[in-house]
Design a protein around this motif. Structure first.
Motif, PDB file in Angstrom:
ATOM      1  N   THR A 248      38.534 -95.129 -18.419  1.00 12.59           N
ATOM      2  CA  THR A 248      37.388 -94.583 -17.347  1.00 12.59           C
ATOM      3  C   THR A 248      37.055 -93.949 -17.780  1.00 12.59           C
ATOM      4  N   GLN A 249      35.876 -93.352 -17.100  1.00  8.28           N
ATOM      5  CA  GLN A 249      34.570 -91.749 -16.890  1.00  8.28           C
ATOM      6  C   GLN A 249      34.037 -91.986 -15.722  1.00  8.28           C
ATOM      7  N   THR A 250      34.235 -90.515 -15.087  1.00  7.72           N
ATOM      8  CA  THR A 250      33.881 -90.503 -13.936  1.00  7.72           C
ATOM      9  C   THR A 250      32.814 -89.293 -13.989  1.00  7.72           C
ATOM     10  N   GLU A 251      31.540 -88.632 -13.088  1.00  3.67           N
ATOM     11  CA  GLU A 251      30.888 -88.063 -13.445  1.00  3.67           C
ATOM     12  C   GLU A 251      30.058 -88.295 -12.082  1.00  3.67           C
ATOM     13  N   GLU A 252      29.171 -87.342 -11.682  1.00  4.91           N
ATOM     14  CA  GLU A 252      28.363 -86.536 -10.875  1.00  4.91           C
ATOM     15  C   GLU A 252      29.229 -86.478  -9.564  1.00  4.91           C
ATOM     16  N   LEU A 253      29.378 -85.008  -9.080  1.00  3.48           N
ATOM     17  CA  LEU A 253      30.279 -84.548  -8.078  1.00  3.48           C
ATOM     18  C   LEU A 253      28.865 -83.864  -6.950  1.00  3.48           C
ATOM     19  N   THR A 254      28.376 -82.379  -7.959  1.00  2.00           N
ATOM     20  CA  THR A 254      28.047 -81.751  -7.096  1.00  2.00           C
ATOM     21  C   THR A 254      26.380 -81.856  -7.749  1.00  2.00           C
ATOM     22  N   ALA A 255      25.822 -83.266  -8.724  1.00  2.00           N
ATOM     23  CA  ALA A 255      24.590 -83.551  -9.141  1.00  2.00           C
ATOM     24  C   ALA A 255      24.578 -84.686  -8.180  1.00  2.00           C
ATOM     25  N   ALA A 256      25.622 -85.083  -7.236  1.00  2.00           N
ATOM     26  CA  ALA A 256      25.184 -85.867  -6.260  1.00  2.00           C
ATOM     27  C   ALA A 256      25.111 -85.604  -5.639  1.00  2.00           C
ATOM     28  N   PHE A 257      26.106 -84.104  -5.052  1.00  2.53           N
ATOM     29  CA  PHE A 257      25.403 -84.077  -3.491  1.00  2.53           C
ATOM     30  C   PHE A 257      24.360 -83.802  -3.199  1.00  2.53           C
ATOM     31  N   ALA A 258      23.623 -83.392  -4.926  1.00  5.75           N
ATOM     32  CA  ALA A 258      21.787 -82.709  -4.518  1.00  5.75           C
ATOM     33  C   ALA A 258      20.914 -84.000  -4.713  1.00  5.75           C
ATOM     34  N   GLY A 259      22.127 -85.311  -5.190  1.00  5.29           N
ATOM     35  CA  GLY A 259      20.755 -86.027  -5.892  1.00  5.29           C
ATOM     36  C   GLY A 259      20.938 -86.992  -4.759  1.00  5.29           C
ATOM     37  N   TRP A 260      21.408 -87.555  -4.062  1.00 12.44           N
ATOM     38  CA  TRP A 260      21.310 -88.336  -2.689  1.00 12.44           C
ATOM     39  C   TRP A 260      20.230 -88.011  -2.389  1.00 12.44           C
ATOM     40  N   PRO A 261      19.751 -87.135  -1.694  1.00  8.52           N
ATOM     41  CA  PRO A 261      19.121 -86.745  -0.786  1.00  8.52           C
ATOM     42  C   PRO A 261      17.135 -86.621  -1.567  1.00  8.52           C
ATOM     43  N   ILE A 262      17.756 -85.793  -2.941  1.00  8.51           N
ATOM     44  CA  ILE A 262      16.459 -85.878  -3.537  1.00  8.51           C
ATOM     45  C   ILE A 262      16.382 -87.248  -3.320  1.00  8.51           C
ATOM     46  N   ARG A 263      16.499 -87.845  -4.010  1.00  4.40           N
ATOM     47  CA  ARG A 263      16.242 -89.623  -4.057  1.00  4.40           C
ATOM     48  C   ARG A 263      16.014 -90.124  -2.555  1.00  4.40           C
ATOM     49  N   THR A 264      17.135 -89.599  -1.427  1.00  2.71           N
ATOM     50  CA  THR A 264      16.358 -90.065  -0.557  1.00  2.71           C
ATOM     51  C   THR A 264      14.855 -89.892   0.073  1.00  2.71           C
ATOM     52  N   PHE A 265      15.090 -88.721  -0.204  1.00  2.92           N
ATOM     53  CA  PHE A 265      14.071 -88.487  -0.050  1.00  2.92           C
ATOM     54  C   PHE A 265      12.412 -88.679  -0.195  1.00  2.92           C
ATOM     55  N   ARG A 294      30.231 -80.856 -15.735  1.00  2.00           N
ATOM     56  CA  ARG A 294      31.937 -81.134 -16.916  1.00  2.00           C
ATOM     57  C   ARG A 294      32.708 -80.199 -16.386  1.00  2.00           C
ATOM     58  N   LEU A 295      32.258 -79.299 -15.810  1.00  2.00           N
ATOM     59  CA  LEU A 295      33.454 -77.863 -16.006  1.00  2.00           C
ATOM     60  C   LEU A 295      34.516 -78.271 -14.428  1.00  2.00           C
ATOM     61  N   LEU A 296      33.752 -78.690 -13.415  1.00  2.00           N
ATOM     62  CA  LEU A 296      34.503 -79.348 -12.440  1.00  2.00           C
ATOM     63  C   LEU A 296      35.601 -79.948 -12.569  1.00  2.00           C
ATOM     64  N   ALA A 297      35.282 -80.874 -13.793  1.00  2.00           N
ATOM     65  CA  ALA A 297      36.053 -82.436 -13.886  1.00  2.00           C
ATOM     66  C   ALA A 297      37.195 -82.118 -14.428  1.00  2.00           C
ATOM     67  N   LYS A 298      37.472 -80.718 -15.158  1.00  2.00           N
ATOM     68  CA  LYS A 298      39.009 -80.128 -15.493  1.00  2.00           C
ATOM     69  C   LYS A 298      39.918 -80.226 -14.460  1.00  2.00           C
ATOM     70  N   VAL A 299      39.499 -79.784 -13.183  1.00  2.00           N
ATOM     71  CA  VAL A 299      40.422 -78.952 -11.911  1.00  2.00           C
ATOM     72  C   VAL A 299      40.029 -80.306 -10.598  1.00  2.00           C
ATOM     73  N   VAL A 300      38.982 -81.227  -9.815  1.00  2.93           N
ATOM     74  CA  VAL A 300      39.139 -81.543 -10.169  1.00  2.93           C
ATOM     75  C   VAL A 300      39.448 -83.357  -9.909  1.00  2.93           C
ATOM     76  N   PRO A 301      39.808 -84.226  -9.093  1.00  3.37           N
ATOM     77  CA  PRO A 301      40.528 -86.002  -9.524  1.00  3.37           C
ATOM     78  C   PRO A 301      39.120 -86.412  -9.638  1.00  3.37           C
ATOM     79  N   ALA A 302      39.592 -87.565 -10.785  1.00  2.00           N
ATOM     80  CA  ALA A 302      37.960 -87.892 -10.867  1.00  2.00           C
ATOM     81  C   ALA A 302      37.929 -89.471  -9.889  1.00  2.00           C
ATOM     82  N   ARG A 303      38.595 -89.271  -8.688  1.00  2.00           N
ATOM     83  CA  ARG A 303      38.381 -90.446  -7.906  1.00  2.00           C
ATOM     84  C   ARG A 303      37.137 -89.596  -6.567  1.00  2.00           C
ATOM     85  N   PHE A 304      36.788 -88.338  -6.871  1.00  2.00           N
ATOM     86  CA  PHE A 304      36.079 -87.622  -5.800  1.00  2.00           C
ATOM     87  C   PHE A 304      34.606 -87.606  -6.493  1.00  2.00           C
TER      88      PHE A 304
END
Length: 315
Positions: A248-265, A294-304
């Motif tokens: 498994t591979q996770t992605e989008e943390l800060t990108a999701a925090f910005a992306g969801w308001p952008i897409r909803t707008f 990608r940098l945060l993925a080194k320190v933030v758990p995948a489930r977030f």
């Protein structure tokens, strides 16, 4: 081009709450002709690179390319498979979806790009192909719509050739879905209120009929989105289904925090109010924040992180 489906009525929406298969078909038929616009889907360099990036991030070291025979499950308008074909990752493409409208949209998009695909209306829990048919099965944002996810994974493995791979991208994590929906709800309410102000109403505000349609779409979306996933639980599910070499591979943390308001707008304002400059701003923001993630993925758990993808191989 396939005929545009009529918007779902309030009575159909009410019936869909008691019949999930009906809800899936109704919602996705309804969305088929506007889905690409809603999610900024295209078949140009931007989305080819996006699809290839998701594929490579999930698979790590890929198999020899291209895969000769490919199936996209829950293909929608063909975003993932058609862009992967253009990226020379897939060769012959077959698309399936429970929604007839989506199958027709995917075939139309392929024709627009200068090639053809085989398309079938199909339930992911009963894939209408023989055993050992495909070299690869792909999907994007699909398994969270399927009632029996483990059963669908078994079906995927059944239609794969021995040694064949599946790659599913863009599935919501449990924690990510929680904050994304909250951000989306707040943005929708704020945008609706602000665009109704007299100085902004004419250019920015959706009319009442469009808002009513959006509200019914939101109601159906709550019905068709069945699952969220913990990455480790999803991997264990794939192993139980019979897959090996599961990753498994996770992605989008800060990108999701910005992306969801952008897409909803984007969805909340009048169609056409936003131009190409906005689209490039939104995509550029996603690119920059994805680099941070990608940098945060080194320190933030995948489930977030918001998205999880999974790959595995048929023994």
């Amino acid at each position: 081009m396939a005929p545009t489906p009529e918007a779902a009525t309030a009575e159909q929406v009410a019936a869909a709450f008691a019949d999930n298969k009906l809800a899936q078909v109704l919602y996705h038929d309804w969305e088929a002709q506007t889905y690409d616009q809603k999610w900024s889907i295209s078949f140009d360099r931007r989305c080819i690179e996006y699809a290839r990036g998701r594929f490579e991030a999930i698979t790590g070291t890929p198999d020899p390319l291209p895969y000769a025979t490919a199936l996209e499950l829950g293909a929608g308008t063909g975003f993932f498979s058609l862009n992967l074909k253009q990226a020379a990752i897939l060769d012959a493409v077959h698309v399936t979806d429970l929604s007839p409208g989506m199958v027709e949209a995917a075939k139309a998009n392929a024709e627009m790009l200068g090639f053809s695909v085989e398309g079938r209306v199909a339930d992911a829990e009963r894939i209408p192909y023989d055993d050992n048919t495909f070299d690869i099965v792909v999907g994007h944002a699909v398994i969270h719509h399927i009632p029996d996810v483990e059963g669908a994974l078994r079906e995927i493995l059944r239609v794969l050739k021995p040694g064949g791979r599946f790659v599913i991208a863009g599935e919501p994590t449990t924690i990510g879905d929680r904050y994304a929906r909250r951000l989306g709800s707040l943005t929708w309410k704020a945008t609706k209120a602000v665009t109704q102000l007299p100085p902004l109403r004419e250019k920015w505000a959706k009319d009442k009929e469009a808002l009513d349609e959006s509200s019914r779409a939101a109601a159906l979306e709550a019905v068709v989105d069945l699952h969220t996933f913990d990455p480790d639980d999803l991997a264990r599910m794939a192993v139980r289904a019979g897959a090996i070499d599961v990753r498994t591979q996770t992605e989008e943390l800060t990108a999701a925090f910005a992306g969801w308001p952008i897409r909803t707008f984007e969805a909340a304002v009048k169609p056409g109010a936003l131009g190409w400059g906005w689209a490039m701003f939104a995509y550029g923001s996603w690119q920059r924040l994805s680099t941070v993630d990608r940098l945060l993925a080194k320190v933030v758990p995948a489930r977030f992180f918001y998205n999880v993808g999974i790959t595995g191989v048929k023994p």
